[in-house]
Design a protein around this motif. Structure first.
Motif, mmCIF file in Angstrom:
data_model
loop_
_atom_site.group_PDB
_atom_site.id
_atom_site.type_symbol
_atom_site.label_atom_id
_atom_site.label_comp_id
_atom_site.label_asym_id
_atom_site.label_seq_id
_atom_site.Cartn_x
_atom_site.Cartn_y
_atom_site.Cartn_z
ATOM 1 N N PRO A 108 31.144 -53.149 34.257
ATOM 2 C CA PRO A 108 31.261 -51.629 33.671
ATOM 3 C C PRO A 108 30.000 -50.711 33.551
ATOM 4 O O PRO A 108 30.401 -49.593 33.766
ATOM 5 C CB PRO A 108 31.911 -51.974 32.359
ATOM 6 N N ASN A 109 28.873 -51.135 33.600
ATOM 7 C CA ASN A 109 27.808 -50.408 33.756
ATOM 8 C C ASN A 109 27.657 -49.540 34.943
ATOM 9 O O ASN A 109 27.365 -48.308 34.948
ATOM 10 C CB ASN A 109 26.471 -50.972 33.297
ATOM 11 N N ILE A 110 27.923 -50.357 36.085
ATOM 12 C CA ILE A 110 27.911 -49.751 37.371
ATOM 13 C C ILE A 110 28.923 -48.601 37.652
ATOM 14 O O ILE A 110 28.743 -47.507 38.159
ATOM 15 C CB ILE A 110 27.783 -50.741 38.259
ATOM 16 N N ARG A 111 30.213 -49.029 37.141
ATOM 17 C CA ARG A 111 31.240 -47.952 37.207
ATOM 18 C C ARG A 111 30.845 -46.864 36.708
ATOM 19 O O ARG A 111 31.290 -45.714 36.896
ATOM 20 C CB ARG A 111 32.539 -48.773 36.903
ATOM 21 N N GLU A 112 30.417 -46.893 35.232
ATOM 22 C CA GLU A 112 30.207 -45.765 34.426
ATOM 23 C C GLU A 112 29.226 -44.713 34.998
ATOM 24 O O GLU A 112 29.297 -43.506 34.929
ATOM 25 C CB GLU A 112 29.756 -46.229 33.080
ATOM 26 N N ILE A 113 28.018 -45.467 35.628
ATOM 27 C CA ILE A 113 27.096 -44.590 36.076
ATOM 28 C C ILE A 113 27.476 -44.023 37.232
ATOM 29 O O ILE A 113 27.248 -42.767 37.525
ATOM 30 C CB ILE A 113 25.671 -45.581 36.344
ATOM 31 N N SER A 114 27.950 -44.597 38.242
ATOM 32 C CA SER A 114 28.333 -44.245 39.599
ATOM 33 C C SER A 114 29.709 -42.995 39.515
ATOM 34 O O SER A 114 29.577 -42.174 40.242
ATOM 35 C CB SER A 114 29.129 -45.076 40.449
ATOM 36 N N LYS A 115 30.625 -43.206 38.531
ATOM 37 C CA LYS A 115 31.731 -42.265 38.346
ATOM 38 C C LYS A 115 32.562 -42.245 39.636
ATOM 39 O O LYS A 115 33.410 -41.446 39.536
ATOM 40 C CB LYS A 115 30.932 -41.137 37.813
ATOM 41 N N GLY A 116 31.961 -42.616 40.793
ATOM 42 C CA GLY A 116 32.800 -42.381 42.099
ATOM 43 C C GLY A 116 32.228 -43.755 42.753
ATOM 44 O O GLY A 116 32.227 -44.842 42.276
ATOM 45 N N THR A 117 32.264 -43.681 44.136
ATOM 46 C CA THR A 117 31.936 -44.523 45.016
ATOM 47 C C THR A 117 30.343 -44.391 45.611
ATOM 48 O O THR A 117 30.033 -43.523 46.219
ATOM 49 C CB THR A 117 32.819 -44.698 46.274
ATOM 50 N N VAL A 118 29.686 -45.373 45.194
ATOM 51 C CA VAL A 118 28.197 -45.419 45.473
ATOM 52 C C VAL A 118 27.890 -46.730 46.368
ATOM 53 O O VAL A 118 28.338 -47.747 45.790
ATOM 54 C CB VAL A 118 27.064 -45.102 44.316
ATOM 55 N N GLU A 119 27.295 -46.704 47.422
ATOM 56 C CA GLU A 119 26.831 -47.815 48.239
ATOM 57 C C GLU A 119 25.715 -48.501 47.670
ATOM 58 O O GLU A 119 24.642 -47.974 47.308
ATOM 59 C CB GLU A 119 26.342 -47.361 49.544
#
Length: 369
Positions: free
Chosen positions: A53-64
Motif C-alpha cells: 500500500p505504501n508504493i501505491r500511495e506514493i505513486s498515485k499512478g503507474t511508476v516503473e
C-alpha cells in the motif's frame, strides 16, 4: 506430475521470453517456459502490480519500479518489437527521446549545472573526454586496472571523480573501484545502440512483455530446485512436479545460481561454475518521492550528483513526456514523482536503513541542490 517437451526455458523474464520466441521462430514448436513467480516479466514490474500500500500511495499512478528507460535508439530489439506491434499492444503508444545526462550537481560545491552550463566547466569536460578516449584503447593489451585507477592516472580532477562514479559506475551497479577497465573498454567499443534515453508513453514495459509472451506456453509458480541432465535428456524438478526435455535453457538470475538455489546433477562443468562465481551483479534500489509541484529548474528531467547520498535523480514522467509540460503537471492527479537511483555499495547500505532515514537523507540531497 510430469510433462514432456522439446525445450524447457527456466525463467519468464525478458531473457526467457525472448529465448522462447527465438526458438519458436526457428521452428521449435514444443517450448515451455517455467517461472517461479506468479507473473511474467522478471524485474519488469510497475507500481500497479505491487500489493504494497505504501508504493501505491506514493505513486498515485503507474511508476516503473524496474527499468525506467530504453537505453539507445539504434539496433534495439525492444524498440523494433514495440514499433512493429504497438497498435496491438495499446493504441497511442509513442516514445520520447531524451539526451543524458541532463543536469550535473557537484555536492561539495553546492553547484547545479545544466548540460549547456557544464560545457564551461573544464574539469568536468576533461573527465567526460577521458571516458570517451576509451574507444581508442585495445582491451587485450590494457593492464589490469579499475575505472577509478584509470581516471586517477589520467589526471582527472578530484572534484569531479565522484561525479564520474555517479555517471558511469552507478549505471553498472557498482562503484569505480569495482569496475574493470578492460571490461569497460570492451563494452564501450561494442556499444552500437546510441546514447539517448527513451521514455515509453501510453503503455508500460509489462504491457510489452505480456504481449511478447501471449502466444507462449508459460507455467507459473514453478520454482525449480534441481536440474538433472545427461544422455541427451534433461529433467527439471520443482517439488513433486517434473518437466522432461531434450534441452534446457537457463535464464535464472546469476545471483540465484551463485547462491546454489538450483542444484545441478551432475554439477556444471568447472568453467561454467567459475563463470557463475566470477560474474557479479550489483544491487540497485529506487527511492520514490512525490511532490505537489516542482521546485527544480523548468525542463529538468534528470540530474547526476557527486558527493551525495543519492547519485542520480530523475522525474517521472519527465516534462517532455507529460501531456501538459507546464510546471506542476504530473498527470492523473498524482503530483510529480522524483525517483532516486542508487546502486552498488550505496544500495547495500541503503537497504539496511529505516525507510524514514532513507527519505530524510534523500531529501537532504535534493535540498542541497
Amino acid at each position: 506430475a510430469k510433462s514432456q517437451v522439446k525445450v524447457v526455458v527456466i525463467g519468464a523474464g525478458p531473457a526467457g521470453i525472448v529465448a522462447a520466441r527465438e526458438l519458436k521462430a526457428l521452428g521449435v514448436k514444443d517450448v515451455l517456459i517455467v517461472e517461479a513467480a506468479n507473473r511474467v516479466g522478471g524485474r519488469i514490474i510497475n507500481s500497479g502490480e505491487f500489493t504494497d500500500p505504501n508504493i501505491r500511495e506514493i505513486s498515485k499512478g503507474t511508476v516503473e519500479l524496474g527499468p525506467s528507460f530504453v537505453h539507445g535508439e539504434s539496433e534495439n530489439m525492444f524498440l523494433d518489437y514495440l514499433n512493429k506491434h504497438k497498435d496491438s499492444i495499446k493504441p497511442g503508444i509513442k516514445t520520447t527521446q531524451l539526451a543524458w545526462p541532463d543536469y550535473f550537481y557537484l555536492g561539495k560545491e553546492g553547484k547545479l549545472m545544466s548540460s549547456e552550463e557544464a560545457k564551461k566547466d573544464q574539469d568536468l569536460q576533461r573527465m567526460l573526454q577521458t571516458y570517451e578516449m576509451l574507444d581508442g584503447l585495445e582491451p587485450n593489451i590494457i593492464p589490469e586496472a579499475t575505472l577509478l585507477q584509470y581516471f586517477t592516472r589520467m589526471g582527472v580532477a578530484s572534484r569531479v571523480l565522484d561525479l564520474a562514479d555517479a555517471i558511469f559506475a552507478n549505471d553498472y551497479g557498482a562503484d569505480m573501484s569495482q569496475v574493470g577497465l578492460r571490461e569497460t573498454v570492451k563494452e564501450q567499443q561494442d556499444w552500437k545502440y546510441g546514447e539517448d534515453y527513451l521514455i515509453l508513453q501510453g503503455c508500460t514495459y509489462t504491457d510489452v512483455y505480456h504481449h511478447m509472451a501471449k502466444d507462449l506456453d508459460v507455467r507459473l509458480n514453478f520454482r525449480v530446485t534441481r536440474i538433472e541432465y545427461g544422455q541427451g535428456k534433461v529433467r527439471v524438478l520443482a517439488g513433486a512436479e517434473v518437466v522432461e526435455a531434450d534441452v534446457a535453457v537457463v535464464t535464472a538470475p546469476i545471483t540465484l545460481l551463485k547462491a546454489g538455489e538450483i542444484e545441478f546433477d551432475p554439477p556444471l562443468p568447472e568453467g561454467k561454475q567459475r563463470a557463475v562465481q566470477t560474474i557479479k551483479m550489483g544491487n540497485a534500489m529506487k527511492i520514490l518521492l512525490r511532490f505537489k509541484e516542482p521546485f527544480w529548474p523548468e525542463g529538468l528531467w534528470d540530474v547526476v550528483c557527486s558527493d551525495a547520498f543519492v547519485p542520480e535523480f530523475w522525474i517521472s514522467p519527465p516534462a517532455p513526456a507529460r501531456p501538459d509540460a507546464a510546471p506542476g503537471a504530473g498527470g492523473e492527479g498524482q503530483g510529480i514523482i522524483m525517483i532516486g537511483f542508487v546502486a552498488g555499495y550505496r544500495a547495500d547500505t541503503l537497504g539496511k536503513m529505516p525507510q524514514a532515514e532513507v527519505a530524510r537523507r534523500a531529501l537532504q540531497t535534493i535540498k542541497m541542490g
